[in-house]
Motif scaffolding. Sequence first.
Motif, mmCIF file in Angstrom:
data_model
loop_
_atom_site.group_PDB
_atom_site.id
_atom_site.type_symbol
_atom_site.label_atom_id
_atom_site.label_comp_id
_atom_site.label_asym_id
_atom_site.label_seq_id
_atom_site.Cartn_x
_atom_site.Cartn_y
_atom_site.Cartn_z
ATOM 1 N N LYS A 59 4.999 8.934 -11.372
ATOM 2 C CA LYS A 59 4.446 8.100 -10.311
ATOM 3 C C LYS A 59 5.383 7.990 -9.123
ATOM 4 C CE LYS A 59 5.834 4.200 -13.164
ATOM 5 N NZ LYS A 59 5.429 3.069 -13.990
ATOM 6 N N THR A 60 4.828 7.540 -8.036
ATOM 7 C CA THR A 60 5.636 7.161 -6.885
ATOM 8 C C THR A 60 5.532 5.650 -6.711
ATOM 9 O OG1 THR A 60 3.870 7.306 -5.241
ATOM 10 C CG2 THR A 60 5.094 9.345 -5.689
ATOM 11 N N ILE A 69 21.056 -1.571 -0.795
ATOM 12 C CA ILE A 69 21.336 -0.224 -0.290
ATOM 13 C C ILE A 69 20.070 0.638 -0.240
ATOM 14 C CG2 ILE A 69 23.723 -0.247 -1.138
ATOM 15 C CD1 ILE A 69 22.775 1.747 -3.366
ATOM 16 N N ALA A 70 18.951 0.115 -0.767
ATOM 17 C CA ALA A 70 17.736 0.934 -0.885
ATOM 18 C C ALA A 70 16.837 0.806 0.344
ATOM 19 C CB ALA A 70 16.971 0.525 -2.142
ATOM 20 N N PRO A 71 16.640 1.908 1.092
ATOM 21 C CA PRO A 71 15.792 1.872 2.278
ATOM 22 C C PRO A 71 14.321 1.620 1.919
ATOM 23 C CG PRO A 71 17.109 3.892 2.215
ATOM 24 C CD PRO A 71 17.217 3.243 0.871
ATOM 25 N N ALA A 72 13.549 1.201 2.919
ATOM 26 C CA ALA A 72 12.096 1.146 2.759
ATOM 27 C C ALA A 72 11.578 2.579 2.665
ATOM 28 C CB ALA A 72 11.471 0.439 3.956
ATOM 29 N N GLY A 73 10.472 2.765 1.958
ATOM 30 C CA GLY A 73 9.875 4.094 1.925
ATOM 31 C C GLY A 73 9.271 4.440 0.580
ATOM 32 N N HIS A 74 8.929 5.711 0.475
ATOM 33 C CA HIS A 74 8.322 6.226 -0.764
ATOM 34 C C HIS A 74 9.426 6.693 -1.712
ATOM 35 C CE1 HIS A 74 4.109 6.186 0.526
ATOM 36 N NE2 HIS A 74 4.562 6.516 1.721
ATOM 37 N N TYR A 75 9.287 6.287 -2.952
ATOM 38 C CA TYR A 75 10.250 6.651 -3.994
ATOM 39 C C TYR A 75 9.546 7.396 -5.120
ATOM 40 C CZ TYR A 75 13.844 3.486 -2.133
ATOM 41 O OH TYR A 75 14.798 2.891 -1.346
ATOM 42 N N LEU A 76 10.177 8.447 -5.601
ATOM 43 C CA LEU A 76 9.727 9.038 -6.860
ATOM 44 C C LEU A 76 10.232 8.121 -7.968
ATOM 45 C CD1 LEU A 76 10.666 12.792 -6.343
ATOM 46 C CD2 LEU A 76 8.594 11.591 -5.639
ATOM 47 N N GLU A 104 2.956 14.285 3.218
ATOM 48 C CA GLU A 104 1.833 14.005 4.124
ATOM 49 C C GLU A 104 1.919 12.616 4.743
ATOM 50 O OE1 GLU A 104 -1.765 14.709 1.975
ATOM 51 O OE2 GLU A 104 -1.233 16.808 1.596
ATOM 52 N N ARG A 105 2.840 11.799 4.251
ATOM 53 C CA ARG A 105 2.895 10.402 4.675
ATOM 54 C C ARG A 105 4.223 9.958 5.262
ATOM 55 N NH1 ARG A 105 -0.387 11.410 0.669
ATOM 56 N NH2 ARG A 105 -2.366 10.300 0.556
ATOM 57 N N ALA A 106 5.272 10.714 5.041
ATOM 58 C CA ALA A 106 6.606 10.262 5.449
ATOM 59 C C ALA A 106 7.533 11.444 5.699
ATOM 60 C CB ALA A 106 7.201 9.360 4.366
ATOM 61 N N ASP A 107 8.668 11.159 6.359
ATOM 62 C CA ASP A 107 9.652 12.189 6.683
ATOM 63 C C ASP A 107 10.725 12.323 5.616
ATOM 64 O OD1 ASP A 107 8.313 12.628 8.983
ATOM 65 O OD2 ASP A 107 9.710 11.547 10.276
ATOM 66 N N GLU A 108 10.813 11.339 4.732
ATOM 67 C CA GLU A 108 11.780 11.463 3.647
ATOM 68 C C GLU A 108 11.249 10.794 2.388
ATOM 69 O OE1 GLU A 108 12.493 8.613 6.597
ATOM 70 O OE2 GLU A 108 13.991 10.209 6.664
ATOM 71 N N VAL A 109 11.846 11.174 1.293
ATOM 72 C CA VAL A 109 11.475 10.602 -0.002
ATOM 73 C C VAL A 109 12.767 10.220 -0.717
ATOM 74 C CG1 VAL A 109 11.341 12.879 -1.125
ATOM 75 C CG2 VAL A 109 10.097 10.941 -2.115
ATOM 76 N N TYR A 110 12.712 9.120 -1.434
ATOM 77 C CA TYR A 110 13.888 8.602 -2.135
ATOM 78 C C TYR A 110 13.679 8.643 -3.636
ATOM 79 C CZ TYR A 110 14.801 6.866 2.516
ATOM 80 O OH TYR A 110 15.004 6.793 3.859
ATOM 81 N N TYR A 111 14.798 8.475 -4.306
ATOM 82 C CA TYR A 111 14.731 8.470 -5.757
ATOM 83 C C TYR A 111 16.044 7.937 -6.278
ATOM 84 C CZ TYR A 111 16.416 11.475 -9.590
ATOM 85 O OH TYR A 111 17.060 11.984 -10.667
ATOM 86 N N PHE A 112 16.004 7.239 -7.415
ATOM 87 C CA PHE A 112 17.260 6.829 -8.035
ATOM 88 C C PHE A 112 17.199 7.048 -9.537
ATOM 89 C CE2 PHE A 112 15.402 2.863 -9.452
ATOM 90 C CZ PHE A 112 14.643 2.387 -8.398
ATOM 91 N N ALA A 113 18.373 7.224 -10.104
ATOM 92 C CA ALA A 113 18.459 7.499 -11.540
ATOM 93 C C ALA A 113 19.824 7.053 -12.030
ATOM 94 C CB ALA A 113 18.281 8.987 -11.812
#
Length: 159
Positions: A59-60, A69-76, A104-113
């Motif tokens: 999911k996203t 430290i976490a920007p707004a946006g879409h995250y995997l 299709e919706r944003a210029d960057e994608v984030y993720y954390f692990a």
Amino acid sequence: VEGLQIRNATLQDLPGVAAVQRDADRPPTDPVQFAADIADPDRHIVVAQVGELLVGWAKTHYWPVIDGIAPAGHYLGGVTVAPTWRRNGVGSALTQSRIAWVRERADEVYYFANAQNTASLDLHRAWGFEEIGRASRIRGVEFTGGQGLLLRSRLRGDG
Ligand SMILES: CC(C)(COP(=O)(O)OP(=O)(O)OC[C@H]1O[C@@H](n2cnc3c(N)ncnc32)[C@H](O)[C@@H]1OP(=O)(O)O)[C@@H](O)C(=O)NCCC(=O)NCCS
């Protein structure tokens, strides 16, 4: 894998998703939350199917507001493949589908692990994720054993 199909999750996938979580020793999926997630237009919830069998899901998350430290946006977030189906490209296919959706919706994608989750970090490397920070807690997630890594991939630039 022969016959691997990636598609949007539906309510009917709940038992299959629950089975993957169980097999993978991951926390059970709350049915109410699952229904809300798949109905949310700001999120992309996908399943991987081989024949009739659900072998993984992912999911996203969309976070409209910055948090530490976490920007707004879409995250995997939350990719799980049933243990017997791993190392067959299923996790990559689930990631490719989500990256295409975010692109299709944003210029960057984030993720954390978790910094110790080498399988996850290696899997995501193919999409050019770069570390932008680390913390013991990111967006409410506490990392067992120490640290979480926060990563970003720019989805524009190479065209
Ligand atoms: C992480 C996970 C989703 C990977 O799924 P998968 O279907 O096995 O991934 P893929 O087959 O697409 O692997 C793609 C690449 O990721 C890397 N990778 C995957 N599993 C790995 C492992 N156990 N160790 C090291 N690298 C690994 C490899 O580079 C791999 O390419 P290769 O097989 O050609 O070497 C799976 O191991 C899983 O469900 N883990 C438990 C849940 C989890 O930790 N999710 C991530 C939380 S952020």
